[in-house]
Scaffold this active site. Structure first.
Site, PDB file in Angstrom:
ATOM      1  N   HIS A 171       0.810  -1.234   0.000  1.00  0.00           N
ATOM      2  CA  HIS A 171       0.000   0.000   0.000  1.00  0.00           C
ATOM      3  C   HIS A 171       0.845   1.287   0.000  1.00  0.00           C
ATOM      4  CE1 HIS A 171      -3.517  -2.430   0.673  1.00  0.00           C
ATOM      5  NE2 HIS A 171      -3.147  -2.808   1.876  1.00  0.00           N
TER       6      HIS A 171
ATOM      7  N   ASP B 218      -3.154 -11.061  -0.941  1.00  0.00           N
ATOM      8  CA  ASP B 218      -3.512 -10.419   0.323  1.00  0.00           C
ATOM      9  C   ASP B 218      -5.018 -10.098   0.295  1.00  0.00           C
ATOM     10  OD1 ASP B 218      -1.767  -8.575   2.523  1.00  0.00           O
ATOM     11  OD2 ASP B 218      -3.758  -7.771   2.055  1.00  0.00           O
TER      12      ASP B 218
ATOM     13  N   HIS C 138      -6.371  -7.456   0.948  1.00  0.00           N
ATOM     14  CA  HIS C 138      -6.580  -6.062   0.522  1.00  0.00           C
ATOM     15  C   HIS C 138      -6.004  -5.832  -0.879  1.00  0.00           C
ATOM     16  CE1 HIS C 138      -6.487  -6.084   4.970  1.00  0.00           C
ATOM     17  NE2 HIS C 138      -7.492  -5.235   4.851  1.00  0.00           N
TER      18      HIS C 138
ATOM     19  N   ASP D 297      -3.679 -12.429   5.447  1.00  0.00           N
ATOM     20  CA  ASP D 297      -4.928 -11.938   6.051  1.00  0.00           C
ATOM     21  C   ASP D 297      -6.186 -12.426   5.329  1.00  0.00           C
ATOM     22  OD1 ASP D 297      -4.284 -10.329   3.901  1.00  0.00           O
ATOM     23  OD2 ASP D 297      -4.347  -8.444   5.009  1.00  0.00           O
TER      24      ASP D 297
HETATM   25 ZN   LIG Z   1      -3.946  -6.988   3.757  1.00  0.00          ZN
END
Ligand SMILES: [Zn+2]
Length: 370
Positions: free
Chosen positions: A136, A172, A174, A255
């Protein structure tokens, strides 16, 4: 048949005792228990383990702005942030706390990724960097617990070393927004992200191709192993076959696993090992990173299992006492830490979490191939 060097593992002592603070999801240890578990299983040959260098300012400014790197270094030294730095660089705000190693730790992750790129560019083969995966991070600011973007820096290092077709696969929970944005206008890097729909950072919709070289597969809550296998065989691998990458980077965040407190996907860690193994077979170079993961047992077992699998080590059905002791030594202040199930201490591989492959998953795979 081409012979590649054995897989290498890049870690660092900097993660030991490092925490984002007691109330942060990254209060927990992740790389140290993964390494300790591998060590206890006899899975780390000293000659295959590399202590990560810290990236230089010059290396970091290949992607990040000089002002931001200077601010991050200043903030670590002062252990305080000015109002201007907070507003501009999102330091000490938006889930990105000021902590003791707030510059050195991400710079070490970045150094590991740049080294992994150099080693594999020259020799081919597999490198695992569990401290990497900060997908990110943005050029001028921190985002989503990521201060630097070590994944982008690793991919840029590969490009700078002359590779011209790179595949980035992100599993992931996200969306890998920082990586997608960084290569928006670069047809040398294809980014593929599989992530939970309607979750932060709320980017990465199915029809978002970021100028042409991104594919996004947002998935519903409860995403299971059978669905990940479908995505692997009906989207990721066909895309890879068309693109014929010279190098693949797998952001292997933990995650998306069932027990993670920050997402609502339901994979077992078998899914992560299956993806890593499949990607290893289709390109001469593979870098596997860490990423998200906010349950200490889940993360250590997942990433240790990935390293074991990359080495073709059999996973023991029941862990030997020294390995079990590593997992019993972990604690977790969230609800899941009060009564951890026994298999979090005694096994590496989860029970499979298979299930029906929902129509929206099938349709998403068809859409990204069109
Ligand atoms: Zn994540």
């Amino acid at each position: 048949m081409t012979r590649y060097p054995p897989p290498r593992l890049i870690g660092s002592a900097i993660y030991r005792g490092s925490t984002y603070g007691p109330k942060h999801p990254l209060a927990i240890p992740r790389v140290p228990p993964m390494l300790d578990l591998c060590e206890a299983l006899g899975w780390i040959e000293p000659e295959h383990y590399i202590d990560s260098p810290q990236a230089s300012v010059e290396q970091l400014t290949r992607f990040h702005t000089p002002d931001y790197i200077a601010a991050l270094m200043r903030v670590e030294t002062a252990q305080a942030v000015s109002e201007a730095e907070r507003a501009r660089h999102h330091l000490g705000a938006h889930g990105n706390p000021i902590y003791r190693e707030v510059f050195r730790r991400p710079a070490t992750g970045a150094g590991g990724m740049i080294l992994a790129a150099r080693l594999t560019a020259e020799e081919g083969g597999v490198v695992h960097v569990p401290g990497g995966g900060t997908h990110h991070g943005m050029p001028d600011r921190a985002a989503g617990f990521c201060y630097l973007n070590d994944t982008v820096l690793g991919l840029l290092a590969w490009l700078d070393l002359g590779l011209t077709r790179l595949l980035y696969v992100d599993i992931d929970a996200h969306h890998g927004d920082g990586v997608q944005d960084a290569f928006h206008d670069d047809d040398r890097v294809l980014t593929v992200s599989v992530h939970e729909a309607n979750r932060w950072p709320f980017t990465g919709a199915l029809d978002d191709r970021a100028g042409g070289m991104a594919r996004n597969i947002p998935v519903p809550t409860g995403f299971n192993d059978s669905e990940m296998a479908h995505v692997l065989h009906h989207a990721i691998l066909p895309l890879a076959e068309r693109f014929r990458p010279e190098g693949i980077m797998l952001q292997c965040g933990a995650d998306a696993l069932e027990e993670d407190p920050l997402a609502r996907l339901s994979l077992s860690n078998n899914a992560h090992r299956a993806v890593a193994l499949a990607l290893r077979e289709i390109a001469p170079r593979l870098i596997v990173t860490g990423g998200g993961g906010y349950n200490p047992w889940t993360v250590a077992r997942c990433w240790a299992g990935v390293w074991g699998t990359l080495n073709d080590f059999p996973l023991p059905p029941r862990l030997p006492p020294r390995a079990e002791a590593v997992l019993r030594g972990l604690s977790f202040s969230r609800a899941a830490g009060r009564h951890p199930p026994e298999h979090w201490f005694t096994t590496i591989a989860d029970a499979p979490r298979d299930g029906p492959v929902r129509a929206e998953i099938r349709q998403a795979c068809e859409a990204v191939l069109r």
